[in-house]
Design a protein around this motif. Structure first.
Motif, PDB file in Angstrom:
ATOM      1  N   SER A   1       0.833  -1.199   0.000  1.00 13.42           N
ATOM      2  CA  SER A   1       0.000   0.000   0.000  1.00 13.42           C
ATOM      3  C   SER A   1       0.867   1.249   0.000  1.00 13.42           C
ATOM      4  CB  SER A   1      -0.911   0.006   1.229  1.00 13.42           C
ATOM      5  OG  SER A   1      -1.850  -1.017   1.126  1.00 13.42           O
ATOM      6  N   VAL A   2       1.920   1.223   0.813  1.00 14.11           N
ATOM      7  CA  VAL A   2       2.816   2.379   0.865  1.00 14.11           C
ATOM      8  C   VAL A   2       3.459   2.596  -0.498  1.00 14.11           C
ATOM      9  CG1 VAL A   2       4.980   3.223   1.836  1.00 14.11           C
ATOM     10  CG2 VAL A   2       3.274   2.192   3.321  1.00 14.11           C
ATOM     11  N   LEU A   3       3.861   1.486  -1.110  1.00 15.95           N
ATOM     12  CA  LEU A   3       4.522   1.557  -2.413  1.00 15.95           C
ATOM     13  C   LEU A   3       3.588   2.164  -3.455  1.00 15.95           C
ATOM     14  CD1 LEU A   3       7.148   0.656  -3.698  1.00 15.95           C
ATOM     15  CD2 LEU A   3       6.074  -1.494  -4.260  1.00 15.95           C
ATOM     16  N   HIS A   4       2.316   1.744  -3.410  1.00 20.25           N
ATOM     17  CA  HIS A   4       1.368   2.279  -4.383  1.00 20.25           C
ATOM     18  C   HIS A   4       1.117   3.749  -4.149  1.00 20.25           C
ATOM     19  CE1 HIS A   4      -1.053  -0.986  -6.602  1.00 20.25           C
ATOM     20  NE2 HIS A   4       0.154  -0.805  -7.065  1.00 20.25           N
ATOM     21  N   ALA A   5       1.074   4.130  -2.863  1.00 24.24           N
ATOM     22  CA  ALA A   5       0.729   5.518  -2.557  1.00 24.24           C
ATOM     23  C   ALA A   5       1.896   6.448  -2.840  1.00 24.24           C
ATOM     24  CB  ALA A   5       0.307   5.627  -1.098  1.00 24.24           C
ATOM     25  N   THR A   6       3.132   5.942  -2.690  1.00 23.51           N
ATOM     26  CA  THR A   6       4.275   6.849  -2.761  1.00 23.51           C
ATOM     27  C   THR A   6       5.235   6.529  -3.886  1.00 23.51           C
ATOM     28  OG1 THR A   6       5.607   5.462  -1.333  1.00 23.51           O
ATOM     29  CG2 THR A   6       4.214   7.091  -0.262  1.00 23.51           C
TER      30      THR A   6
ATOM     31  N   HIS B   1       0.141  10.240   9.170  1.00 27.59           N
ATOM     32  CA  HIS B   1      -0.839  11.305   8.981  1.00 27.59           C
ATOM     33  C   HIS B   1      -1.562  11.169   7.662  1.00 27.59           C
ATOM     34  CE1 HIS B   1       0.842  13.072  12.474  1.00 27.59           C
ATOM     35  NE2 HIS B   1       2.042  13.151  11.933  1.00 27.59           N
ATOM     36  N   ARG B   2      -0.844  10.651   6.662  1.00 24.10           N
ATOM     37  CA  ARG B   2      -1.450  10.553   5.334  1.00 24.10           C
ATOM     38  C   ARG B   2      -2.223   9.256   5.170  1.00 24.10           C
ATOM     39  NH1 ARG B   2      -1.281  15.434   4.361  1.00 24.10           N
ATOM     40  NH2 ARG B   2       0.715  16.310   4.962  1.00 24.10           N
ATOM     41  N   MET B   3      -1.708   8.193   5.767  1.00 28.75           N
ATOM     42  CA  MET B   3      -2.321   6.871   5.568  1.00 28.75           C
ATOM     43  C   MET B   3      -2.632   6.260   6.927  1.00 28.75           C
ATOM     44  SD  MET B   3       0.427   5.495   2.745  1.00 28.75           S
ATOM     45  CE  MET B   3      -0.661   4.239   2.137  1.00 28.75           C
ATOM     46  N   PRO B   4      -3.580   6.833   7.667  1.00 31.23           N
ATOM     47  CA  PRO B   4      -3.804   6.345   9.042  1.00 31.23           C
ATOM     48  C   PRO B   4      -4.222   4.878   9.109  1.00 31.23           C
ATOM     49  CG  PRO B   4      -5.525   7.876   8.370  1.00 31.23           C
ATOM     50  CD  PRO B   4      -4.471   7.953   7.321  1.00 31.23           C
ATOM     51  N   TRP B   5      -5.046   4.445   8.154  1.00 33.59           N
ATOM     52  CA  TRP B   5      -5.501   3.045   8.201  1.00 33.59           C
ATOM     53  C   TRP B   5      -4.322   2.094   8.103  1.00 33.59           C
ATOM     54  CZ3 TRP B   5     -10.017   0.472   8.956  1.00 33.59           C
ATOM     55  CH2 TRP B   5     -11.175   1.255   9.060  1.00 33.59           C
TER      56      TRP B   5
ATOM     57  N   GLU C   1      10.250  13.534   1.912  1.00 36.82           N
ATOM     58  CA  GLU C   1      10.163  14.059   0.551  1.00 36.82           C
ATOM     59  C   GLU C   1       8.880  14.869   0.450  1.00 36.82           C
ATOM     60  OE1 GLU C   1      12.120  13.357  -2.372  1.00 36.82           O
ATOM     61  OE2 GLU C   1      13.597  12.601  -0.945  1.00 36.82           O
ATOM     62  N   PRO C   2       8.898  15.967  -0.286  1.00 34.54           N
ATOM     63  CA  PRO C   2       7.672  16.759  -0.413  1.00 34.54           C
ATOM     64  C   PRO C   2       6.541  15.983  -1.085  1.00 34.54           C
ATOM     65  CG  PRO C   2       9.444  17.621  -1.798  1.00 34.54           C
ATOM     66  CD  PRO C   2      10.054  16.609  -0.906  1.00 34.54           C
ATOM     67  N   SER C   3       6.911  15.042  -2.004  1.00 33.36           N
ATOM     68  CA  SER C   3       5.856  14.335  -2.734  1.00 33.36           C
ATOM     69  C   SER C   3       5.002  13.474  -1.814  1.00 33.36           C
ATOM     70  CB  SER C   3       6.477  13.466  -3.817  1.00 33.36           C
ATOM     71  OG  SER C   3       7.309  12.499  -3.216  1.00 33.36           O
ATOM     72  N   LEU C   4       5.497  13.161  -0.627  1.00 35.31           N
ATOM     73  CA  LEU C   4       4.728  12.289   0.270  1.00 35.31           C
ATOM     74  C   LEU C   4       3.451  12.967   0.740  1.00 35.31           C
ATOM     75  CD1 LEU C   4       7.449  10.648   2.504  1.00 35.31           C
ATOM     76  CD2 LEU C   4       6.451   9.861   0.388  1.00 35.31           C
ATOM     77  N   ALA C   5       3.380  14.286   0.604  1.00 37.79           N
ATOM     78  CA  ALA C   5       2.174  14.984   1.037  1.00 37.79           C
ATOM     79  C   ALA C   5       0.957  14.549   0.233  1.00 37.79           C
ATOM     80  CB  ALA C   5       2.386  16.489   0.891  1.00 37.79           C
ATOM     81  N   TYR C   6       1.192  13.980  -0.972  1.00 38.64           N
ATOM     82  CA  TYR C   6       0.052  13.589  -1.805  1.00 38.64           C
ATOM     83  C   TYR C   6      -0.318  12.129  -1.626  1.00 38.64           C
ATOM     84  CZ  TYR C   6       1.511  17.958  -3.814  1.00 38.64           C
ATOM     85  OH  TYR C   6       1.883  19.257  -3.964  1.00 38.64           O
ATOM     86  N   ALA C   7       0.344  11.451  -0.700  1.00 37.37           N
ATOM     87  CA  ALA C   7       0.051  10.028  -0.523  1.00 37.37           C
ATOM     88  C   ALA C   7      -1.388   9.848  -0.065  1.00 37.37           C
ATOM     89  CB  ALA C   7       1.002   9.441   0.500  1.00 37.37           C
ATOM     90  N   LYS C   8      -2.063   8.858  -0.671  1.00 36.16           N
ATOM     91  CA  LYS C   8      -3.456   8.585  -0.296  1.00 36.16           C
ATOM     92  C   LYS C   8      -3.511   7.263   0.458  1.00 36.16           C
ATOM     93  CE  LYS C   8      -6.413  10.946  -3.577  1.00 36.16           C
ATOM     94  NZ  LYS C   8      -5.537  11.193  -4.738  1.00 36.16           N
ATOM     95  N   ASP C   9      -4.471   7.171   1.351  1.00 35.00           N
ATOM     96  CA  ASP C   9      -4.624   5.933   2.105  1.00 35.00           C
ATOM     97  C   ASP C   9      -5.117   4.821   1.174  1.00 35.00           C
ATOM     98  OD1 ASP C   9      -4.483   4.293   4.188  1.00 35.00           O
ATOM     99  OD2 ASP C   9      -5.873   5.383   5.480  1.00 35.00           O
ATOM    100  N   ALA C  10      -4.968   3.580   1.642  1.00 37.91           N
ATOM    101  CA  ALA C  10      -5.334   2.432   0.824  1.00 37.91           C
ATOM    102  C   ALA C  10      -6.837   2.385   0.590  1.00 37.91           C
ATOM    103  CB  ALA C  10      -4.882   1.159   1.521  1.00 37.91           C
ATOM    104  N   GLY C  11      -7.216   1.689  -0.485  1.00 37.47           N
ATOM    105  CA  GLY C  11      -8.639   1.546  -0.814  1.00 37.47           C
ATOM    106  C   GLY C  11      -9.331   0.576   0.123  1.00 37.47           C
TER     107      GLY C  11
END
Lengths: 222, 667
Positions: free
Chosen positions: B363-368, B381-385, B463-473
């Protein structure tokens, strides 16, 4: 010495013919004649198999004989003819070693083969045991032909003729292999020729010739 | 009256269902929606069904069947007994959660189309199930190889990347070396009778020397699959290469089929066990465990880290098997049963928490799009689940009560600590050293997991790009939650699991764990006066302490919060790059265990205006074993290369001369 039954004498005659044809193939330099010789060899083989079948009452050998006739006298030569016409190869093929030397080596091989076959023939109980030496000589001569030819098609014919020799050896030593094995080998030979045909086109595409010297470049290293 | 179908039929039905789903995947080669929304969930349902059927079968008497498949006169035999059933539960449960996760995970990519992945994935599952029920060497090897091939193709899903192809080849190579050893092992086991059914092998009485040969071939062969030293090198290469659900399946479940095979050979097919087998397996297992955990501490790629952690866990499991053999050989069946219980329990636990962690990295890999620990951070903070569920897995693998990792490690330690009854003083010393090593490995594992969790999920994003990470589906969340729940339940109710393991113990060592099994509240393998553990009480105490502390803090502390600048160490500005890195966190372990590593280090010069510091720890086994073998092969190949002329007539002459020589000498 007891006289052999007539059919056995016929087999011996055909065996001698086979050996003669093998030598002829070894000496023949023209591709089309080589195919004719191969077809003739197939015919001799089919005839001898049929005679063995008649003489010994082994009925499955009739099937083998029929198969040989169709495959080696008609089908394979026809495929090879077509290949040659399509590939437009030269008629004349040069051997690596000149013809007289090849013949001399062939004679040595025949002597060796007879030497080799002598003890086996004594063990075998078939009427055709005397021809085992000839069969082995055919195998070796065909192998020699594969070695001495430079072009691809004569090598394939050598390969097919070696298979003829093996088949003859099987018939003379044990009255033939089981039907399943024979069918398998027949299929193998057919598929093998088809695949080699594809290879011919590829080789010619790549090198503009069927001369196998070009393949030496494929060696690793240097 | 309809009889309930027997367990072999149910398991075979599950296998067929998986194969059918795989075939449907081929039919819907590029229909991603159908594959992910219908086929993978269906596979998960089959997994649940298999787990339930197998759980019922643990207590039932063994069921056998002969299938009309295989070669003429050589049909496949299958058998479901307690050991197979237990591992089938593991396969079904973990497989179901992973399939459910896959439903949300696979997207269209450059590599293998989704339908083909679905096919390979379900063939992989079916082959693993068939390995577990095979009852003759032929069926076993066919299933074993099918499993290896399916997993190879899954590892190389992104086959357009050369490194991934190389990793896949390495895996396939070691898998085949192992398979050869297993094949030879069966050859020894059949004892010259020519009958390769397991039933015939059980009946054979081998002399001790041949039994030892068979055991060590099995240890080698199954060790190659499981990742025992020195055959572990494929794990840290293959896992980062494979898609995350595949890593989870391979690490969580496939490694366990190797453990199953080892147990099957060592306790079921061989009729005797010698003490020194146990000593060797024990030592090898512990060395593997320590090696794995030390290397895990040095990794900076999160999937490599988990791969080394798998090596560690397999080491612990094999050490437990060694201990069980030792006790069995000295005729102490109760102790053997407890060691074996710990082994089996740990295998199940590892299937749950390692699958959970691998899926979380997916999930982390997909998000980031990032696998390197150096570029992650602050994801809680970005992917609490994902973060909270992964926390459960992290705590479980670190061996903290009341989760499942603690129970099995505690049990194993109990089995170690009650050894002074062994007749040989040498073995007694070995076992106490081994217990110390086990504790060291467990403690280092906790350290590794603090590193893993802290660097990925805590702190600030690197990394700044991590701010756009979304939690898993939602599919992924559900699967992670199921696995986390499994970790909690297995930890809180150990009595149930241990009770269910009784038939397995009876089958393998002929003794049950006795009263330790009966009590769901208190776990006391050697009587309550010596040592006991109650997960429920621990859980209640932990929850109570946390609640009380929160209340106290809330009431008395929060009233007087001071607002002031934090202590800034003279740096008014703090950047994410000032956080402790993965390398920095692992540095103490690298220092202490320096001799184990081969480290390439680059120190920038003081005058460099763009200083970069890097270091690359590499696996010393490459230099000790693999590279010398490769060099020897190259050396030999150079001589063989001399006869390669490139001319067909020369090659033909070679075979002709060989033929003539053979005819001459053999006649």
């Amino acid at each position: 010495m007891a006289t052999l039954p007539l059919y056995a004498q016929f087999i011996n005659l055909l065996a001698a013919l086979l050996l003669l044809l093998s030598f002829a193939m070894l000496a023949q330099r023209r591709v089309l004649s080589l195919i004719d010789l191969f077809a003739a060899q197939g015919l001799a083989l089919a005839a001898s198999t049929a005679i063995v079948a008649y003489g010994t009452g082994q009925h499955h050998l009739y099937w083998s004989a029929g198969l040989t006739l169709i495959l080696k006298v008609f089908l394979l030569p026809w495929i090879l003819y077509r290949l040659i016409r399509k590939l437009d190869v030269k008629w004349d093929v040069e051997g690596l070693i000149n013809v007289p030397t090849t013949m001399l080596i062939g004679i040595v091989l025949v002597v060796f083969a007879f030497n080799l076959a002598a003890p086996i023939s004594q063990l075998a109980s078939t009427v055709t045991r005397a021809t085992l030496g000839i069969a082995m000589a055919c195998v070796m001569l065909s192998f020699l032909m594969m070695i001495t030819r430079r072009k691809a098609i004569p090598q394939v014919i050598g390969f097919l003729s070696m298979e003829n020799g093996l088949f003859f050896a099987a018939t003379s030593a044990t009255y033939g292999m089981p039907m399943v094995v024979e069918l398998g080998i027949a299929l193998d030979v057919l598929v093998g020729v088809l695949i080699l045909g594809v290879f011919f086109f590829q080789i010619r595409e790549q090198f503009d010739s069927l001369d196998l010297r070009h393949l030496e470049k494929l060696k690793e290293g240097e | 009256m309809a009889m309930p179908p027997d367990s072999t039929t149910l398991v075979l039905a599950a296998i067929s269902a998986w194969l059918l789903i795989g075939a449907l995947g081929i039919a819907a080669l590029r229909k991603l929606r159908f594959v992910s929304r219908v086929l993978f969930p269906a596979g998960a349902a089959v997994g649940v069904g298999l787990a339930v059927a197998a759980f019922v079968a643990i207590g039932a008497p063994p069921q056998v069947a002969v299938l009309p498949l295989g070669l003429p006169d050589l049909p496949f035999h299958v058998r479901v007994d307690a050991l197979s059933a237990y591992f089938l539960v593991l396969l079904g449960a973990a497989g179901a959660a992973i399939s459910w996760f896959s439903a949300g995970y696979f997207r269209s990519s450059e590599g293998t189309p989704p339908g083909l992945i679905c096919f390979q994935y379900h063939v992989f599952l079916a082959a693993m199930a068939f390995v577990l029920i095979a009852d003759d060497a032929y069926a076993f090897m066919v299933a074993w190889e099918a499993m290896a091939l399916a997993s190879y193709f899954l590892v190389t899903t992104e086959h357009r990347i050369p490194e991934i192809r190389r990793a896949g080849f390495l895996y396939l190579l070691i898998a085949h070396v192992g398979a050869i050893a297993i094949l030879l092992c069966f050859g020894v086991l059949q004892g010259g009778g020519g009958d390769y059914t397991f039933g015939a092998m059980r009946a054979v009485t081998l002399p001790a020397a041949w039994a030892s040969v068979a055991f060590f071939l099995a240890l080698f062969g199954f060790g190659a699959k499981a990742g025992l030293l020195p055959l572990h090198v494929w794990l840290p290469e293959a896992h980062p290469a494979a898609p995350s659900p595949v890593s989870a399946l391979m690490s969580g479940v496939m490694l366990k089929t190797a453990i199953y095979g080892l147990l099957r050979v060592a306790f079921d097919l061989l009729h005797l066990q010698l003490w020194w087998w146990g000593a060797i397996a024990l030592s090898l297992g512990l060395v593997t465990a320590l090696f794995g955990v030390i290397f895990a501490a040095a990794q900076t790629d999160m999937k490599r880290l988990l791969a080394y952690s798998s090596i560690e866990n397999i080491g612990i499991i094999v050490a437990g098997i060694g201990l069980a053999i030792l006790y069995k050989a000295y005729d102490k069946p109760l102790l053997a049963a407890i060691a074996l219980t710990a082994v089996l329990y740990h295998a199940l636990n590892h299937a749950f928490f390692k699958s959970l962690l691998f899926l979380a990295t997916g999930s982390v890999l997909h998000a980031t799009k990032e696998r390197s620990l150096g570029r992650l951070g602050g994801l809680i903070h970005r992917m609490p689940w994902v973060a909270w569920l992964a926390l459960v897995g992290t705590l479980a693998i670190a061996g903290l009560p009341p989760l499942n990792g603690f129970v099995s490690e505690w049990l194993l330690l109990q089995a170690f600590l009650f050894t002074p009854t062994l007749p040989q003083s040498f073995v007694n010393m070995l076992v106490s050293i081994a217990a110390a090593a086990l504790v060291l490995a467990a403690a280092l594992a906790a350290y590794v997991m603090v590193k893993f969790y802290g660097v990925v999920f805590l702190g600030r994003p690197r990394e700044p790009s991590l701010a756009y990470a979304k939690d898993a589906g939602k599919y992924e969340r559900a699967a992670l939650a199921a696995l986390a729940l499994g970790c909690v339940l297995l930890g809180v109710f150990p009595g149930v699991v241990i009770g269910a393991l009784d038939p397995v113990n009876l089958l393998l060592v002929g003794h049950s764990t006795g009263e330790a099994a009966g009590d769901w509240l208190l776990l006391a393998p050697f009587g309550e006066d010596r040592s006991s553990y109650s997960a429920v009480i621990v859980l209640v105490v932990i929850v109570a302490v946390v609640l009380v502390t929160m209340q106290v803090v809330h009431r008395y502390y929060h009233g007087r919060v001071r607002h002031a600048d934090p202590w800034d160490c003279g740096h008014p500005l703090q950047t994410p790059r000032m956080q402790d890195t993965a390398e920095g966190f692992g540095q103490p372990v690298r220092q202490v265990f320096e001799p184990f590593f081969r480290i390439e280090r680059h120190l920038p010069s003081p005058f460099d205006d763009k200083p970069r510091y890097w270091l690359k720890p590499s696996d010393p086994w490459w230099h000790w074993i693999y590279l010398p073998i490769a060099r020897a092969a190259e050396f030999a190949a150079r001589f063989v290369g001399l006869i390669q002329q490139g001319r067909i007539s020369v090659y033909l002459t070679y075979s002709f001369v060989t033929l003539l020589a053979l005819l001459f000498f053999v006649r």
